[in-house]
Design an enzyme around this catalytic site. Sequence first.
Site: not given
Length: 284
Positions: A84, A136
Amino acid sequence: MPLVSTGELVTAAMAARRGIAAFHVITLEHAEAIAAGAERAGIPAILQISENAVRFHGGRLGAVTAAAASVARAASVPLSLHLDHVESVELLRAAPGVGFSSVMFDASKLSYADNLKATAEAVRWGHERGIWVEAELGAVGGKDSDPALDAHDPDVRTDPWEAVVFVAETGVDALAVAVGSAHAMTSRTATLDHVLIGALRDAVGVPLVLHGSSRVPDTEIRRAVRSGMVKVNVGTALNWACTNALLRHLATHPDTVDPRKYLVPAREAMAGTVAGFLRAVDAG
């Protein structure tokens, strides 16, 4: 049970109009607690290790990954392993060799154009190696190095039209969006923009990811899943549960020197937190 792929878990959740929770691993106790909580709830989950956690372990990805993978394989429910908030291309390229099926490549601090370019390159590289890639768009904020921002400011939200172009031109498999949450929140007071979540769901066609979910109330999480959120990331809530259980033990047993005495209740507190989030996300 063998590790499953993150893409498989997210795709299944999206098809069932449910969510799938992803929990951050920092220590072995985090991984054990995530597996225990998932088994308790009887619901699959994602174990994710961030670039910050790798840095905490001296920049060595292999050891913490091997530990988390071993715990996941011993679990009785399907679990996957996800890398992540990767900003380092070097770390991205290490992912396939140590067992990750997925990576969140984070170029969100760059301009829109540079984020798109860097993400497209990461996706192309990852897909050639069978890696599922999340990115993102927008400003979720709240990480240690982030500038202060108001998560409820419309100017930091993800724009649906930008998201359409971003997904189409990068080929990303999932998109983390800014809809009112923030990383490292310490109170469960976040109010999400459910109209925006629905608009993004309808626009982009790939699974949406909610970062900074630790202090989003269960009711908001359930509503977010109904609105179109799929992957829900949780980190700070585990650390809060761990630390508070540890402090409670030491407050009543100040002479404790054996770390197992306070790590057992800390791990149990994290497991309970995991089970609670899984039930909220799976209920939708």
